[in-house]
Design an enzyme around this catalytic site. Structure first.
Site, short mmCIF file in Angstrom:
data_model
loop_
_atom_site.label_atom_id
_atom_site.label_comp_id
_atom_site.label_asym_id
_atom_site.label_seq_id
_atom_site.Cartn_x
_atom_site.Cartn_y
_atom_site.Cartn_z
N LYS A 1 5.94 -4.39 -4.12
CA LYS A 1 7.40 -4.34 -4.00
C LYS A 1 7.87 -4.49 -2.56
CE LYS A 1 11.54 -2.43 -5.74
NZ LYS A 1 12.00 -3.75 -6.23
N TRP B 1 -2.66 -2.77 -1.70
CA TRP B 1 -2.33 -4.18 -1.81
C TRP B 1 -3.19 -4.85 -0.75
CZ3 TRP B 1 -0.27 -8.22 1.12
CH2 TRP B 1 0.16 -9.34 0.39
N GLU C 1 8.02 -14.81 -10.69
CA GLU C 1 7.27 -13.62 -10.26
C GLU C 1 6.77 -12.75 -11.40
OE1 GLU C 1 11.03 -10.95 -8.65
OE2 GLU C 1 9.09 -10.64 -7.74
N ASN D 1 -1.69 2.07 5.54
CA ASN D 1 -0.80 1.00 5.11
C ASN D 1 -0.45 0.21 6.35
OD1 ASN D 1 1.25 -0.61 4.04
ND2 ASN D 1 2.79 1.01 4.19
N GLY D 2 -0.82 -1.08 6.38
CA GLY D 2 -0.52 -1.90 7.56
C GLY D 2 -1.70 -2.80 7.88
N GLU E 1 17.85 -17.20 -7.98
CA GLU E 1 17.39 -15.87 -8.36
C GLU E 1 16.77 -15.89 -9.76
OE1 GLU E 1 16.71 -13.30 -6.96
OE2 GLU E 1 16.80 -11.68 -8.40
N ARG F 1 3.94 -0.34 -4.85
CA ARG F 1 3.67 -0.88 -3.51
C ARG F 1 2.36 -1.66 -3.45
NH1 ARG F 1 6.88 1.75 0.41
NH2 ARG F 1 5.49 0.97 2.01
N HIS G 1 19.35 -35.83 -6.46
CA HIS G 1 18.79 -36.51 -5.28
C HIS G 1 17.27 -36.45 -5.27
CE1 HIS G 1 22.76 -37.12 -3.48
NE2 HIS G 1 23.04 -35.98 -4.06
N CYS H 1 0.84 -1.17 0.00
CA CYS H 1 0.00 0.00 0.00
C CYS H 1 0.89 1.25 0.00
CB CYS H 1 -0.95 0.09 1.19
SG CYS H 1 -2.16 -1.23 1.24
N LYS I 1 12.89 -14.84 -10.56
CA LYS I 1 12.50 -13.81 -11.53
C LYS I 1 11.44 -14.36 -12.48
CE LYS I 1 13.66 -10.89 -10.00
NZ LYS I 1 14.49 -10.77 -8.84
O1 M6R Z 1 12.90 -4.68 -0.02
P1 M6R Z 1 13.50 -6.01 0.23
O2 M6R Z 1 14.80 -6.22 -0.48
O3 M6R Z 1 13.63 -6.32 1.69
O4 M6R Z 1 12.47 -7.05 -0.38
C1 M6R Z 1 12.64 -8.43 -0.18
C2 M6R Z 1 11.80 -9.21 -1.14
O5 M6R Z 1 10.44 -8.94 -0.91
C3 M6R Z 1 12.12 -8.87 -2.59
O6 M6R Z 1 13.46 -9.08 -2.88
C4 M6R Z 1 11.26 -9.71 -3.55
O7 M6R Z 1 11.62 -11.05 -3.46
C5 M6R Z 1 11.43 -9.19 -4.97
N1 M6R Z 1 10.16 -8.87 -5.54
C6 M6R Z 1 12.05 -10.16 -5.88
O8 M6R Z 1 12.24 -9.63 -7.16
#
Ligand code: M6R
Length: 611
Positions: A606, A73, A491, A99-100, A484, A27, A507, A2, A488
């Site tokens: 984010k 969000w 997501e 937000n929260g 990673e 956000r 395994h 949010c 990517k």
């Molecule tokens: O702001 P942060 O780096 O603490 O966020 C951590 C994760 O939420 C963030 O890296 C998330 O996995 C990304 N969307 C990945 O691309």
């Protein structure tokens, strides 16, 4: 999660709020809304879906000098117009954006319903609006009404209130969700992130938990929950608004992928962090005494998501370069276990936003037990940056795409520097230190060479874009890169993918491999190369379609792999900074091919500011 924004001044608040929301949309983008005061009445416009939907229904000529805005969000209550913010209290005298999460909202709601308050949404936030409305009705002034409301609610919040009878006033409150005040000339801004206000003023005040701020066009006053005045420092932030533009790229994500040579150069160059003549790094923000470097016996690094993958590489670097036992932990898991905090362990918290609740709460838990936590953070002035015992800003600049790319490489680079510093303070020789420093200096150009292959990666992405699932494999520092790459793809393309250790795949997971399965394998020069090539043979023997990302020119790889993405050679410890780029591009181009909204993937936000 949010985004909230507020304005009070002499200009029309509406375009300012809308522009602020655009910058905060990363956000959350389930719904959006704005509220303002027009001729003594609250005017609230809100709409499910992306900000464009709200824009489309804004009444022409809507104008007010005071307003608040929100991009959501969803946590409590489905995604619809009624649950969008602002939420309005009965009688239409007060509106709030939040937000929260309010933990005790259910009990409060039942109490209010018993008092005949009619609710119009399923949100926890509406409880706040209804409580404030009750206190205003009872004759409280706005500040007292807000304070009384805050006394009743438990949970996390960044809040901004707006009042029909008090045009020219907004009130903010913070507990666990960020709020920053922007101080202009005859106008004030408030937002959950400086991004939303940096265009208007570089002067900001970061609120801390338990603080409220009463804001008018010319003044603000910050108080704690007992109503005692708190003196706050007005800070000047360095971002320029252009940093948050797309600069001609189709998406923020692509722009940020291409910015990496510069952002990584900033991570090691900012403030003269590399000291070539001594083959070391200078990181004053760590606040470590000389003897700390000898007394520290272990390193533990906490983070979530992509930052966790950077933490894994960080732990690898601390062990291989600095020879200090180190491990990375998913922050939320460490907190679940009631962490054993040791005096000789140095803790690091890695976060782009500096606001991720899982990491922040674990940081607090470690510190409450006497542990020393260093932040490896991108957002200057963020909660983690302010609550750490010291740390390193990674200087990636504003990262707008939900999928983290440039923050990741800057986090990895920061750990290269930290490892180098510790190594040189302990037993790395001057010549080995100098050689590492020289190799670091070459990286931006090597990254540019990887980026120059974007078209080739795009061709490969098209070829495999219809695959139902992918495996990503790597060893040593390439193992977190495999994770990673897979994250990517999940997501932003919504394609099932799994990143794992190339050693572990046999395994069990190898049972998944057949002629339809693309297997992305990262194979770099160094200790792990031979075994990785052996693993490729095993995948190929089971008809898997190997896509190799490699920095060696080995005929075995060209024979086994269906496609090869060649990256320039560097030492194994630095290779993640190069090998991750094709994986970012591969996910990006597959997502584009599948017509995904790359910058705003579904279900995500984010900054995950709830646990
Ligand atoms: O702001 P942060 O780096 O603490 O966020 C951590 C994760 O939420 C963030 O890296 C998330 O996995 C990304 N969307 C990945 O691309």
């Amino acid at each position: 999660m949010c985004g909230i924004v507020g304005y009070v001044g002499s200009r029309n608040a509406v375009p300012i709020l809308m522009e602020g929301l655009k910058r905060l949309e990363y956000r959350g983008y389930d719904s959006a809304g704005i509220g303002c005061v027009v001729r003594g009445k609250l005017k609230v416009v809100k709409k499910e879906g992306h900000l464009a939907n709200l824009e489309a229904i804004l009444p022409e000529g809507l104008s007010s000098t005071t307003g608040i805005g929100h991009t959501r969000w969803a946590t409590h209550g489905g995604v619809n117009d009624a649950n969008a913010h602002p939420q309005i209290g009965a009688g239409g005298k007060v509106a709030v954006v939040h937000n929260g999460i309010i933990d005790n909202y259910d009990a409060l709601k039942k109490r209010l319903i018993a008092e005949d308050v009619a609710f119009t949404s399923d949100t926890d936030t509406e409880v706040i609006a209804q409580l404030a409305a009750k206190f205003l009705d009872a004759g409280d002034d706005p500040e007292t009404a807000v304070r009384q409301t805050l006394e009743l609610i438990h949970g996390t919040y960044g809040l901004v209130f707006l009042f029909a009878d008090h045009p020219g006033l907004i009130i903010g409150a913070r507990n666990g969700s960020p709020l920053v005040l922007g101080v202009g000339e005859g106008e004030m801004f408030i937002a959950s992130d400086a991004n939303a206000i940096v265009r208007h003023t570089p002067k900001v005040v970061y609120l801390d938990d338990g603080e409220t701020v009463v804001v008018t066009a010319d003044d603000f006053s910050t108080k704690d929950l007992r109503a005692a005045v708190v003196d706050k420092r007005v800070e000047t932030i360095e971002w320029v608004a252009a940093d948050t533009d797309k600069n001609g790229y189709q998406d923020y994500m692509l722009k940020e992928i291409f910015e990496q040579p510069e952002s990584v150069a900033r991570a090691f160059g900012e403030g003269g962090r590399l000291v070539p003549e001594f083959g070391t790094a200078k990181l004053g923000g760590l606040n470590l005494e000389r003897r700390d470097f000898f007394d520290i016996r272990r390193v533990q690094i906490i983070a979530m998501g992509t930052a966790y993958h950077a933490a894994m590489i960080g732990a690898h670097l601390m062990e291989t370069i600095a020879r200090i036992p180190a491990r990375a932990e998913i922050a939320s898991e460490l907190r679940c276990r009631n962490p054993i905090v040791e005096k000789e362990t140095l803790y690091f918290a890695v976060s782009q936003s500096g606001e991720t609740a899982d990491t922040l709460m674990t940081l607090r838990e470690i510190r409450s037990k006497g542990g020393r936590v260093m932040g490896v953070i991108n957002v200057v002035g963020s909660t983690m940056a302010r609550e750490s015992d010291g740390g390193v800003y990674v200087h990636a600049g504003p990262e707008m795409a939900v999928a983290s790319t440039k923050a990741f490489t800057s986090q990895v680079m920061s750990f290269v520097l930290i490892a180098l510093l510790f190594a040189r303070m302990r037993d790395l020789s001057l010549s080995d230190g100098k050689s590492l420093v020289a190799d670091i200096g070459l990286l931006p150009d090597l990254m540019r060479r990887v980026l120059a292959q974007a078209e080739e990666v795009r061709r490969i992405a098209r070829k495999y874009s219809s695959a139902a699932s992918f495996l990503y494999l790597g060893r040593g520092p390439s193992y977190p890169i495999a994770m990673e790459g897979a994250l990517k793809l999940k997501e932003i393309a919504y394609v099932f993918s799994e990143g794992m250790s190339a050693g572990d795949v046999k395994h069990g997971p190898i049972a998944l491999v057949n002629e339809e399965m693309p297997v992305v394998m990262v194979a770099v020069k160094g200790d792990n190369l031979e075994k990785t090539i052996g693993g490729m043979e095993e995948i190929r023997a089971r008809k898997g379609r190997v896509i190799a990302v490699t920095n060696v020119d080995d005929p075995r790889i060209t024979r086994i792999a269906e496609d090869v993405i060649q990256v320039p050679e560097t030492r194994e410890a630095l290779s993640p900074l190069l090998t991750v780029i094709p994986l970012q591009l591969l996910a990006y181009y597959i997502a584009v091919e599948l017509k995904r909204n790359v910058d705003r993937p579904r279900n995500l936000a984010k900054s995950v500011t709830v646990e």
